[in-house]
Design an enzyme around this catalytic site. Structure first.
Site, PDB file in Angstrom:
ATOM      1  N   ASP A 162       0.853  -1.206   0.000  1.00 33.94           N
ATOM      2  CA  ASP A 162       0.000   0.000   0.000  1.00 33.94           C
ATOM      3  C   ASP A 162       0.883   1.248   0.000  1.00 33.94           C
ATOM      4  OD1 ASP A 162      -1.992   1.862   0.367  1.00 33.94           O
ATOM      5  OD2 ASP A 162      -2.952   0.824   2.040  1.00 33.94           O
TER       6      ASP A 162
ATOM      7  N   HIS B 179     -10.227  -1.112  -6.955  1.00 33.98           N
ATOM      8  CA  HIS B 179      -9.886   0.080  -6.171  1.00 33.98           C
ATOM      9  C   HIS B 179      -8.929   0.998  -6.934  1.00 33.98           C
ATOM     10  CE1 HIS B 179      -9.344   2.418  -2.517  1.00 33.98           C
ATOM     11  NE2 HIS B 179      -8.035   2.286  -2.608  1.00 33.98           N
TER      12      HIS B 179
HETATM   13  C1  LIG Z   1     -10.229   8.711  -0.850  1.00 31.69           C
HETATM   14  C2  LIG Z   1      -9.083   8.140  -0.998  1.00 31.69           C
HETATM   15  C3  LIG Z   1      -8.716   6.751  -0.599  1.00 31.69           C
HETATM   16  C4  LIG Z   1      -9.151   5.982   0.454  1.00 31.69           C
HETATM   17  C5  LIG Z   1     -10.150   6.344   1.519  1.00 31.69           C
HETATM   18  C6  LIG Z   1      -8.451   4.736   0.368  1.00 31.69           C
HETATM   19  C7  LIG Z   1      -8.581   3.676   1.255  1.00 31.69           C
HETATM   20  C8  LIG Z   1      -7.886   2.478   1.207  1.00 31.69           C
HETATM   21  N1  LIG Z   1      -7.004   2.074   0.236  1.00 31.69           N
HETATM   22  C9  LIG Z   1      -6.505   0.827   0.521  1.00 31.69           C
HETATM   23  C10 LIG Z   1      -5.570   0.092  -0.227  1.00 31.69           C
HETATM   24  C11 LIG Z   1      -4.933   0.501  -1.399  1.00 31.69           C
HETATM   25  N2  LIG Z   1      -5.093   1.704  -2.022  1.00 31.69           N
HETATM   26  C12 LIG Z   1      -4.315   1.727  -3.164  1.00 31.69           C
HETATM   27  C13 LIG Z   1      -4.218   2.767  -4.044  1.00 31.69           C
HETATM   28  C14 LIG Z   1      -4.856   4.002  -3.933  1.00 31.69           C
HETATM   29  N3  LIG Z   1      -5.790   4.385  -2.998  1.00 31.69           N
HETATM   30  C15 LIG Z   1      -6.162   5.671  -3.193  1.00 31.69           C
HETATM   31  C16 LIG Z   1      -7.082   6.415  -2.472  1.00 31.69           C
HETATM   32  C17 LIG Z   1      -7.763   5.972  -1.340  1.00 31.69           C
HETATM   33  N4  LIG Z   1      -7.639   4.785  -0.713  1.00 31.69           N
HETATM   34  C18 LIG Z   1      -5.435   6.142  -4.323  1.00 31.69           C
HETATM   35  C19 LIG Z   1      -5.535   7.542  -4.880  1.00 31.69           C
HETATM   36  C20 LIG Z   1      -4.641   5.102  -4.791  1.00 31.69           C
HETATM   37  C21 LIG Z   1      -3.697   5.147  -5.995  1.00 31.69           C
HETATM   38  C22 LIG Z   1      -4.471   4.799  -7.223  1.00 31.69           C
HETATM   39  C23 LIG Z   1      -3.590   4.831  -8.454  1.00 31.69           C
HETATM   40  O1  LIG Z   1      -3.334   5.926  -8.958  1.00 31.69           O
HETATM   41  O2  LIG Z   1      -3.117   3.766  -8.867  1.00 31.69           O
HETATM   42  C24 LIG Z   1      -3.623   0.479  -3.258  1.00 31.69           C
HETATM   43  C25 LIG Z   1      -2.686   0.061  -4.376  1.00 31.69           C
HETATM   44  C26 LIG Z   1      -1.268   0.411  -4.143  1.00 31.69           C
HETATM   45  C27 LIG Z   1      -0.984   1.883  -4.107  1.00 31.69           C
HETATM   46  O3  LIG Z   1      -0.901   2.535  -5.136  1.00 31.69           O
HETATM   47  O4  LIG Z   1      -0.881   2.401  -3.001  1.00 31.69           O
HETATM   48  C28 LIG Z   1      -4.000  -0.290  -2.175  1.00 31.69           C
HETATM   49  C29 LIG Z   1      -3.539  -1.672  -1.818  1.00 31.69           C
HETATM   50  C30 LIG Z   1      -7.099   0.444   1.746  1.00 31.69           C
HETATM   51  C31 LIG Z   1      -6.828  -0.868   2.430  1.00 31.69           C
HETATM   52  C32 LIG Z   1      -7.938   1.460   2.161  1.00 31.69           C
HETATM   53  C33 LIG Z   1      -8.769   1.560   3.376  1.00 31.69           C
HETATM   54  C34 LIG Z   1      -8.594   0.916   4.479  1.00 31.69           C
HETATM   55 FE   LIG Z   2      -6.522   3.152  -1.456  1.00 33.46          FE
END
Ligand SMILES: C=CC1=C(C)c2cc3[nH]c(cc4nc(cc5[nH]c(cc1n2)c(C)c5CCC(=O)O)C(CCC(=O)O)=C4C)c(C)c3C=C
Ligand SMILES: [Fe+2]
Length: 400
Positions: free
Chosen positions: A211, A308
């Site tokens: 993440d 996601h």
């Molecule tokens: C409003 C914004 C976001 C929330 C709330 C959110 C919660 C959340 N996310 C994960 C796990 C992962 N998120 C990943 C990517 C990712 N997440 C957000 C935004 C929110 N996440 C963005 C903008 C992105 C990047 C998207 C992109 O441009 O590719 C990933 C993938 C790896 C990474 O890029 O970090 C994971 C895994 C959880 C578990 C969670 C709430 C508990």
């Molecule tokens: Fe996320």
């Protein structure tokens, strides 16, 4: 026998690092210090704790001003907090009443980051300085927010690579708040320990996913414009916020009992990346750009419509992006037997309306991951630039 030999060599190695006085050199983890004055960027000098690597231990704490605390009292509090933080991040006791849980330890990359909530401004007669960017976050359909653990007049983010150092900072800053401000809520989180993995890699969250991969990178051209308020401020931020950033804080519980029942393939489709190494399902390695148009050999889309990473990507949100710097949390088990565990999600951006809000609106409607999450608490804080050497954090607001 192997154990005995290992034990003996470990003792020998330990002796080898001690000098004649019997003291042991700090490891780089203990000895590392982060400058309280921050690091200069194109838009100004943000506070420490935004761009620095995740620390292992984190405390988030919000305070409400006491009923009779005015602007002068608030300014004195920020001065006391700044003074204490300056000592603590250098590995020194804050004052004579410092309990001492950090004695013997080095700075351990301690950072203390200070912010203001929307409710602060009215209480100290500074409504003219209230940033438009601090408008309340909208309600999202999946919110189950606990108001008592949300918002707050003042907010501190404390991070350190040692649990005793982090706790000591938390205790000192809570103590020196004195009669001026009372704790509204506090949350504790953690991340992976440096050196716990064979090679450095992006941290995992409690669902097991890598993440943080596709965070905006400080070397990218649009990074500062996305994360920090420009010099002189802008339409949504007054000049006192120049070089600062807005922190969106969400306590997001993971429904791990439900999640763990999914097969590995199902879990990977929900995110759009492989669990083992974080590579996108469109191919490549962790750092390969996600290809949202890619089809697999059997003719199906590689990254599903509700994955996601597709729903959260800047390409799906008119370029909206934020810097995510979260901590995992675990607060025991609930009465229903489920772990009270998840993510203390902290997102940094120049304006929540160009970062968190549009992305969360989209996730709220169409994210496959949201079935496994509960947003339980929320906060939005204006985090000004770092204090100049002879000033305290927030001085341009409180004395401007
Ligand atoms: C409003 C914004 C976001 C929330 C709330 C959110 C919660 C959340 N996310 C994960 C796990 C992962 N998120 C990943 C990517 C990712 N997440 C957000 C935004 C929110 N996440 C963005 C903008 C992105 C990047 C998207 C992109 O441009 O590719 C990933 C993938 C790896 C990474 O890029 O970090 C994971 C895994 C959880 C578990 C969670 C709430 C508990
Ligand atoms: Fe996320």
């Amino acid at each position: 026998a192997g154990l005995v030999a290992g034990g003996a060599s470990a003792v020998a190695a330990d002796r080898a690092t001690r000098d004649d006085a019997g003291t042991t050199a700090l490891t780089s983890i203990g000895a590392s210090a982060v400058d309280f004055g921050g690091q200069a960027r194109a838009h100004g000098t943000p506070q420490a704790g935004i761009l620095d690597p995740h620390q292992v231990h984190g405390h988030l704490i919000a305070f409400d001003l006491a009923p009779r605390a005015d602007r002068k009292a608030a300014a004195a509090l920020l001065r006391r907090w700044t003074q204490a933080a300056r000592a603590l991040v250098e590995g020194r006791p804050a004052d004579r009443e410092d309990t001492g849980s950090a004695l013997d330890a080095g700075p351990a990359s301690l950072t203390v980051t200070m912010g203001f909530g929307r409710t602060f401004f009215g209480k100290v007669g500074l409504t003219k300085q209230l940033p438009q960017a601090l408008a309340p976050l909208p309600d999202f359909s999946s919110d189950v927010l606990d108001k008592a653990r949300s918002d707050g007049d003042l907010w501190l983010q404390i991070g350190a690579n040692d649990g005793l150092v982090a706790f000591n900072a938390l205790r000192v800053l809570q103590r020196v708040a004195g009669d001026t401000a009372r704790v509204r809520w506090q949350m504790t989180g953690f991340n992976r320990t440096p050196g716990a993995t064979g090679k450095p890699r992006t941290t995992r969250n409690l669902m097991g996913q890598i993440d943080g991969t596709n965070n905006p990178k400080p070397e990218e051209d649009d990074f500062d414009a996305r994360v920090f308020v420009p010099k002189g401020g802008d339409a949504s931020s007054p000049a006192w916020m120049a070089g600062g950033s807005y922190a969106v804080v969400r306590r997001i519980r993971m429904l791990l009992d439900t999640w763990d029942h999914l097969s590995l393939e199902q879990q990977e489709r929900v995110i759009g990346r492989r669990k083992s190494d974080g590579a996108p399902l469109s191919g490549g390695t962790e750092t390969t750009p996600v290809d949202l148009e890619k089809f697999t050999k059997d003719g199906s889309i590689a990254i599903r419509g509700d994955a996601h990473v597709r729903v959260a990507a800047p390409e799906s949100n008119q370029g909206a992006a934020m810097l995510r710097r979260p901590y995992s949390y675990h607060d025991g088990f609930r009465e229903d037997g489920q772990p009270d565990a998840g993510l203390l999600f902290i997102a940094w951006q120049a304006d929540p309306m160009r970062g968190f809000v549009p992305v969360q609106r989209k996730l709220d409607r169409g994210d496959g991951l949201s079935r496994f999450l509960r947003h339980e608490a929320s906060g939005l804080f204006a985090v000004p630039a770092a204090a100049k050497p002879d000033e305290y954090v927030g001085q341009p607001l409180l004395e401007g």
